[in-house]
Design a protein around this motif. Structure first.
Motif, PDB file in Angstrom:
ATOM      1  N   GLY A 143      -4.593   3.717  -0.713  1.00 28.21           N
ATOM      2  CA  GLY A 143      -4.746   4.172  -1.810  1.00 28.21           C
ATOM      3  C   GLY A 143      -3.894   3.142  -2.894  1.00 28.21           C
ATOM      4  N   GLY A 144      -3.378   3.075  -4.356  1.00 24.03           N
ATOM      5  CA  GLY A 144      -3.406   1.824  -5.205  1.00 24.03           C
ATOM      6  C   GLY A 144      -4.034   1.957  -6.701  1.00 24.03           C
ATOM      7  N   GLY A 221      -8.661   7.862   3.623  1.00 25.30           N
ATOM      8  CA  GLY A 221      -7.921   6.677   3.067  1.00 25.30           C
ATOM      9  C   GLY A 221      -7.713   8.163   1.332  1.00 25.30           C
ATOM     10  N   ALA A 222      -7.068   7.960   0.742  1.00 21.92           N
ATOM     11  CA  ALA A 222      -6.670   8.157  -0.178  1.00 21.92           C
ATOM     12  C   ALA A 222      -7.188   7.716  -1.608  1.00 21.92           C
ATOM     13  N   GLY A 223      -7.091   8.403  -2.817  1.00 24.02           N
ATOM     14  CA  GLY A 223      -6.625   7.413  -4.116  1.00 24.02           C
ATOM     15  C   GLY A 223      -8.119   6.500  -4.053  1.00 24.02           C
ATOM     16  N   ALA A 224      -8.006   4.981  -4.365  1.00 29.39           N
ATOM     17  CA  ALA A 224      -8.744   3.856  -4.290  1.00 29.39           C
ATOM     18  C   ALA A 224      -9.314   4.069  -2.760  1.00 29.39           C
ATOM     19  N   GLY A 225      -8.354   4.118  -1.696  1.00 23.87           N
ATOM     20  CA  GLY A 225      -8.721   4.440  -0.239  1.00 23.87           C
ATOM     21  C   GLY A 225      -9.777   4.964  -0.124  1.00 23.87           C
ATOM     22  N   ALA A 226     -10.043   6.672  -0.664  1.00 25.37           N
ATOM     23  CA  ALA A 226     -11.068   7.747  -0.290  1.00 25.37           C
ATOM     24  C   ALA A 226     -12.097   6.954  -1.603  1.00 25.37           C
ATOM     25  N   GLU A 227     -11.947   6.519  -2.856  1.00 21.17           N
ATOM     26  CA  GLU A 227     -13.159   5.680  -3.503  1.00 21.17           C
ATOM     27  C   GLU A 227     -13.523   4.586  -1.694  1.00 21.17           C
TER      28      GLU A 227
END
Length: 715
Positions: A143-144, A221-227
């Motif tokens: 993410g990020g 993924g998390a955050g932008a990674g989840a998107e």
């Protein structure tokens, strides 16, 4: 005492043991390192680590804003690739440039390494001594906010050792380098997402060399990674590259799509190149640092300039999430926290503020309301009233808490709930929903990635173990167990003492908390979700129907909108005008034909024609009698002469006056005469028509015959 402390430290510290090697035609030979990871309960497992493996061709200024190309096949003659160090991190504003390749620590991640555009690399962690066994694979996208982060942020060794899976972490281009686009070949669209897909293809083709099973790949993924992972989940062409999805604290949605990417590119280019006339070509000549100094957040807004852009030829993201079968073809493990919006809150309140001003709150509400074009004021009022602490409406601190709720609901919980409901209604593969409600004790504030360190086993890693309590290590074990079961079986509670029911129409979710244990609950934040998914849509629909009803009229027995009625009326007016024009034109033509003089022959000049006006239809008096001389109209100008006989037309009496021949000819009763032969044009033209030459030479006789004929033929 010192020796025992050293011995314990040795057990829980990762240590480099050997040099594993993988080889495959086209991939070449890659060597890595073997590291021992502590996984708790006085247990350690060895993991083979391969860092900085390139999955694409080298990037330079010339390839800036362009799709990366796959790394060409390696021949046996090529040298061995030593995968001992992380590759460059992709350019981002969170790290220094060209620093030595040493770890930079912040938060609970393992840091960003030196940055460079040639950054498309990945890292592989595989359990040691698993020859001949194909293990499930987890590919992690960091993410990020699409502005920062790297695969090196996450040490996948502990998770690989505990869950007995192959873990892959990747880099992809960020910010302007990954998401600035002109929607043409100058700056191509979503190159950062394309980098991710290229890495996923590399894993699918080569992970067997590392002991991974290409038929059991989980994209996480998390955050932008989840998107990102939910974006890839919607693309039909990606379905062969993974089978399961883990999305933590994020789902792609229409609200997170950059709506005006070309305008953003123009604004960014003008700011960086310091000229309103500059084009994106200017950016290709600049150094990395110059581009990183450009704006990344829309002024006065919480929205980033850079992120996924909608592709014109595809459906909207929201429609795809709700209706696409592609979104239902994967097992899904999805989770949120109650602090997912912390990245936005930190940006809004700044470093030295404990609250949010009323004006800043209103600006944020306006930003969200702008997504509802038809009814911005209505939505703004609903949001302001729903997310207000009415017990203390003037408190900046209370307002901060409410703003955190608002942004968490809108950015995270709402799209997650929409996706979960759509999947449940479609009868798709299983969805497992969790709410993670725990803030690490050593952390000063809540983070949108609170659950991520527990999934990667940070409480057991030497660099971060002291940040966690014993209870938090137990929680980390449980989280890694969930991931392991899901990656292997598509069910996170498979064989576990914790029962995790799939998400169905009853909307069950797993509530995870150290303080309140792990329990099953239903309908997370149902009241607040009703605002977004029921109240606002219904009010908007009612408003549209009201406006539509007010704008409808009855035309010719049909109910039409104002616009439609105007079109019908305009059409009728145009048709009437056209009919009138045709009528006027027809009348003009008929009148012209009626007033056109007839053609007669001049007997004195037989080769010429003369024209006299055509008289109106002759209407005789009721009783034929000799006209009285005193009523005869005075002679008018002769229109035509024929053997000294003059013709004139009396407009008042509507009779012909023959002066003197006609009047004298008809004053006495006519004697019987022999039948006259019909008069033809040949009589006047001198042609042979059976009339002797003497008759042809007596025009007076011909005139008398003509007069008699006209008289006898009169009604």
């Amino acid at each position: 005492m010192v020796s025992s402390v050293f011995f314990i430290s040795f057990l829980i510290t990762s240590c480099v043991l050997g040099a594993p090697e993988v080889s495959k035609p086209g991939l070449g030979t890659i060597t890595g390192s073997t590291v021992s990871y502590n996984i708790g309960n006085n247990r350690s497992e060895e993991v083979d680590v391969f860092k900085g493996v390139p999955y694409a061709m080298q990037l330079t200024k010339d390839q800036r804003f362009q799709y990366a190309q796959p790394k060409p096949a390696v021949s046996d003659a090529d040298p061995v690739f030593n995968a001992l160090d992380f590759g460059f991190s992709c350019p981002q504003i969170c790290s220094p440039i060209k620093e030595p390749a040493e770890e930079l620590y912040y938060g609970m991640n393992f840091g960003i390494y030196k940055i460079d555009e040639d950054c498309l690399t990945l890292n592989v962690y595989r359990p040691n001594n698993r020859s001949g066994i194909s293990l499930p694979v987890l590919v992690w996208i960091h993410g990020g906010a699409f502005l920062s982060g790297a695969g090196s942020d996450y040490d996948g060794g502990t998770l690989a050792a505990y869950a007995d899976v192959v873990v892959v972490t990747i880099n992809y281009r960020l910010g302007a380098f990954g998401f600035l686009t002109t929607e043409n070949s100058t700056a191509q669209i979503n190159v950062g997402l394309d980098d991710q897909l290229l890495a996923l293809k590399w894993v699918h083709e080569n992970i067997d060399a590392f002991g991974g099973d290409q038929s059991q790949i989980t994209l996480a993924g998390a955050g932008a990674g989840a998107e990102s992972v939910t974006y890839h989940m919607l693309q039909e062409e990606n379905k062969e590259y993974f089978q399961r999805v883990i999305a933590l604290s994020g789902v792609i949605s229409e609200d997170k799509i950059v709506k005006n990417p070309v305008e953003v590119a123009n604004v960014f280019t003008s700011a960086v190149c310091e000229s309103e006339d500059s084009t994106v070509e200017c950016l290709k000549d600049l150094e990395i640092q110059e581009i990183l100094e450009g704006p990344v957040i829309d002024e006065g807004s919480i929205l980033s300039y850079f992120g996924p852009t909608a592709e014109k030829e595809k459906e909207s993201i929201d429609d795809l999430l709700k209706t696409s079968m592609q979104a239902t073809n994967f097992d899904l493990m999805i989770g949120v926290t109650d602090a997912d919006a912390s990245i936005y809150i930190d940006f809004l309140k700044g470093e030295n503020s404990d609250g949010i001003s009323r004006s800043l709150f209103s600006e944020t509400v306006a930003t969200i309301s702008n997504f509802y074009d038809c009814c911005m004021e209505l939505v703004s009022t609903i949001i302001s009233n729903s997310y207000n602490d009415w017990t203390d409406p003037d408190s900046d601190v209370a307002r901060l808490d409410k703003l955190t709720e608002l942004l968490t609901d809108w950015f995270y919980i709402k799209p997650v709930t929409e996706l979960n409901r759509a999947r449940a209604a479609s009868g798709s593969r299983q969805t497992y929903y969790m709410v993670f409600d725990h803030k690490t004790e050593s952390s000063e504030e809540e983070s949108s990635e609170d659950m991520v360190p527990y999934i990667f086993g940070n409480p057991f890693q030497s660099k971060t173990k002291d940040l966690f309590s014993v209870e938090e290590r137990i929680l980390s074990h449980q989280m890694m167990e969930f991931v392991k079961n899901f990656v292997y079986f598509g069910n996170p509670s498979y064989g576990s003492r914790v029962q995790w029911d799939p998400y169905t129409s009853d909307e069950k979710y797993l509530y995870i908390s150290i303080e309140n244990n792990i329990t099953t609950k239903e309908r997370y934040e149902a009241d607040r979700m009703a605002i977004w998914l029921d109240t606002i849509p219904q009010l908007i629909e009612n408003l549209k129907m009201t406006v539509k009803g007010a704008q409808e009229v009855d035309v010719l027995g049909s109910t039409l909108s104002i616009e439609e009625a105007e079109d019908v009326i305009n059409g009728l007016v145009y048709a009437l005008i056209a009919l009138l024009a045709i009528g006027v034109l027809a009348a003009t033509v008929l009148l012209a034909q009626r007033n056109k003089p007839p053609v007669v022959y001049d007997m004195e000049n037989k080769d010429q024609r003369s024209e006299i006006p055509s008289p109106p239809i002759y209407t005789p008096p009721s009783t034929l009698q000799k006209p009285k001389p005193e009523l005869m109209a005075p002679p008018e100008e002769t229109n035509s002469s024929y053997n000294n006989h003059t013709y004139a037309y009396d407009e008042n009496e509507h009779v012909y006056d023959n002066q003197p021949a006609i009047a004298e000819l008809h004053t006495e009763p006519m004697e019987a005469q022999e039948p006259q032969r019909p008069v033809s044009f040949s009589t006047f033209s001198g042609t042979d028509s059976g009339v002797n030459e003497d008759e042809q030479e007596r025009p007076d006789s011909a005139l008398a015959a003509l007069d008699n004929l006209a008289y006898e033929d009169s009604p």
